[in-house]
Design an enzyme around this catalytic site. Structure first.
Site, mmCIF file in Angstrom:
data_model
loop_
_atom_site.group_PDB
_atom_site.id
_atom_site.type_symbol
_atom_site.label_atom_id
_atom_site.label_comp_id
_atom_site.label_asym_id
_atom_site.label_seq_id
_atom_site.Cartn_x
_atom_site.Cartn_y
_atom_site.Cartn_z
ATOM 1 N N TRP A 92 0.980 -0.850 -0.319
ATOM 2 C CA TRP A 92 -0.111 -0.009 0.356
ATOM 3 C C TRP A 92 1.069 0.940 -0.276
ATOM 4 C CZ3 TRP A 92 -2.054 2.418 4.720
ATOM 5 C CH2 TRP A 92 -2.443 3.713 4.202
ATOM 6 N N CYS A 93 0.617 1.901 -0.894
ATOM 7 C CA CYS A 93 1.128 3.792 -1.004
ATOM 8 C C CYS A 93 2.493 3.797 -1.114
ATOM 9 C CB CYS A 93 1.038 4.789 0.557
ATOM 10 S SG CYS A 93 1.614 5.953 0.592
ATOM 11 N N ASN A 94 3.761 4.048 -0.885
ATOM 12 C CA ASN A 94 5.215 4.186 -0.961
ATOM 13 C C ASN A 94 5.193 2.238 -0.794
ATOM 14 O OD1 ASN A 94 6.181 3.426 1.760
ATOM 15 N ND2 ASN A 94 6.760 5.553 2.122
ATOM 16 N N GLY B 156 3.890 -0.499 -2.283
ATOM 17 C CA GLY B 156 3.304 -0.726 -3.443
ATOM 18 C C GLY B 156 4.569 -0.400 -3.852
ATOM 19 N N LEU C 164 -2.611 -1.551 -3.687
ATOM 20 C CA LEU C 164 -3.396 -0.470 -3.131
ATOM 21 C C LEU C 164 -2.973 0.774 -3.202
ATOM 22 C CD1 LEU C 164 -4.571 -2.250 0.146
ATOM 23 C CD2 LEU C 164 -5.025 -2.448 -2.070
#
Length: 540
Positions: free
Chosen positions: A272-274, A276, A300
């Protein structure tokens, strides 16, 4: 006059001479509107101002005495400031910065923000005999001591007590990560485990906030086996840790241990986010033997293509990066508080001034809110890691270019990602624009599923429990075109995307269910501390 001001005028003249005409017209209209307001109200007793939708002026006190004129004068002034900025006709990057900071300046000068021009705060002070001001002053002193504005009742929460309470244990630890395995919650569990790669700028427990919001608990209740990385909160001594370290010692190690403990070569890995973005880079350079331990990959709100990074780009250009590099050089870190402050500026009224008015002018204590507690519980980033992320990805946009980067001794090529990939984006995400996230579907070679949810960066993704959600999500749009084409042809479904994702996992990585393991870990990776572990408790 500053040198920058003259550069601004020069740029305006170079790009579009009509900008000066727009400025003049805006200023004339502003002066005309202000004259009508003051002449009509002060001299002729006309109604001071039309109704406003701005919730900052919702209290009855704003409709009494001089305050309707004050409020309307501010609204006209703020609008003129923003209009003039928006019509400057500068090159794109400069224009976006000017428009952004003009809105910040307009919000900062709102009369709600100051005691002398806020009738609601004055009225409360009168009603309480000045106690609200005394309380507000004490709140201010307490926040000055902490170094940041309180956004929640921090005494109401404790990680491991009423946050991040899902049972589990740390089964692996190195200098960079703890790996947590959670206790199964049903008799039979799916043999393909889920491994979570959270962002390293916040703590992982947003995935396990409380029983009613926890994504981890929900997955366990559905018979999934769940593991998560808990990144260490680095101090200055870790300032030289790089993306190579985070990939090799973080993601690669977590995959090895998860595979060993679960005895599975079909891990469903999620970032998720960084987290990801790090997962993307890791998969692009992952050795074949290690990649063989994976079944699917889920991203995500993650970027591979940084061509449009959303509102964050107002903070990212060479002059600002050069200035911040001096801080990185001195502190060896990008303090998590810096990142949080930048994110707060994207919604300055809701994230800053709302609390300044309530905490300091009104003397109120912020209400307990677990998401805001997590948001304030930041984590530092190593200077080397941060610089690489900003300069090579945000500024140079190299992650999507085959061979433009080298990590762990291997050229990075996201086309090497041949696993089934599930991309989830949120239509209200101000950090990762969903249309930019959509471009990732063309940058990997495996089959892809793109899903768009309503909500924001947090509220649409990891906080979206199916039991209480009011969200919706789109699936199955036409591929091969742009994001708008996909959206127009996609199917809208009420509810959380979480059940859809689990169905997708079963379809793309079929796995049997069997008796749950009797113990956590194995002989090589024995449990040590109970979840949520020790790294998550390290402060900034």
């Amino acid at each position: 006059m500053s040198k920058d001001f003259f550069k601004l005028l020069e740029a305006m003249n170079k790009n579009d001479r009509s900008a000066f005409a727009d400025w003049a017209n805006t200023m004339l209209k502003y002066q005309s509107d202000m004259a009508k307001l003051w002449m009509g109200t002060a001299l002729h007793g006309e109604a001071a101002a039309p109704e406003t939708r701005d919730r900052r002026f919702g209290a009855e006190a704003w409709g009494e005495g001089i305050f309707p004129i004050l409020r309307h004068s501010y609204e006209l002034t703020a609008k003129a400031m923003v209009d003039m900025a928006d019509k400057a006709g500068l090159p794109d990057q400069e224009q976006e910065k000017l428009s952004f900071y003009a809105r910040i300046a307009a919000d900062n000068m709102a009369p709600t923000n100051f005691l002398l021009t806020n009738p609601e705060a004055q009225q409360l002070a009168k009603e309480t005999g000045g106690q609200s001001l005394i309380d507000g002053y004490q709140n201010l002193l307490a926040d000055l001591e902490k170094g940041y504005i309180s956004t929640t009742d921090e005494e109401a929460f404790e990680v491991g007590k009423n946050l991040a309470t899902t049972p589990g244990a740390v089964i692996y630890r190195n200098e960079l990560i703890e790996l947590i395995q959670y206790e199964p919650m049903v008799a039979k569990t799916r043999k393909a485990p889920i491994l979570i790669v959270p962002p390293c700028v916040n703590k992982f427990y947003i995935f396990d906030l409380n029983e009613k919001k926890s994504m981890i608990r929900y997955l366990l209740e559905q018979g999934q086996s769940v593991y998560t990385i808990a990144w260490r909160n680095p101090g200055p001594e870790m300032g030289d840790h790089s993306w190579d370290d985070y990939i090799a010692d973080g993601i690669f190690e977590a995959v090895k241990v998860t595979s060993s403990v679960s005895k599975s070569n079909a891990i469903d890995i999620l970032g998720w986010c960084n987290g990801g973005t790090m997962l993307t880079a890791a998969l692009a350079v992952m050795p074949k033997a290690l990649k063989a331990k994976l079944g699917t990959a889920t991203f995500l709100s993650s970027l591979i293509d940084f061509s449009d990074p959303g509102q964050i780009k107002v903070f990212i250009d060479q002059p600002q990066v050069d200035v911040y590099n001096q801080r990185l050089k001195a502190e060896k870190l990008a303090p998590g508080r810096d990142i949080a402050n930048a994110m707060a500026m994207l919604h300055v009224n809701e994230s800053i001034w709302n609390f300044v008015v309530s905490n300091y002018l009104m003397g109120k204590s912020p209400a307990p809110f677990d998401v805001l507690y997590w948001n304030a519980d930041t984590s530092n980033l190593p200077a080397k890691w941060y610089s690489y992320f900003v300069e090579e990805m945000y500024m140079a946009n190299k992650l999507k270019e085959p061979g433009a980067l080298t990590l762990c001794g291997t050229p990075v090529d996201t086309r090497n990602i041949d696993l089934p990939c599930y991309f989830l984006a949120a239509d209200g995400d101000h950090i990762v624009p969903w249309k930019t996230s959509f471009t990732a579907t063309e940058l990997v070679s495996g089959p892809t599923e793109f899903v768009l949810t309503t909500g924001g960066h947090v509220s649409g993704t990891v906080i979206n429990h199916p039991v209480k959600t009011r969200r919706k999500f789109w699936t199955g749009g036409k591929t091969g075109g742009d994001a708008d084409s996909w959206h127009e042809t996609a199917k809208l479904t009420d509810g959380s995307w979480w059940p859809h994702w689990l169905e997708w996992l079963d379809t793309n990585n079929a796995a049997e269910r069997g008796p749950k393991p009797k113990v956590l870990g194995n002989k090589t990776y024995a449990p040590t501390d109970r979840a949520p572990g020790t790294y998550v408790l390290e402060g900034t």
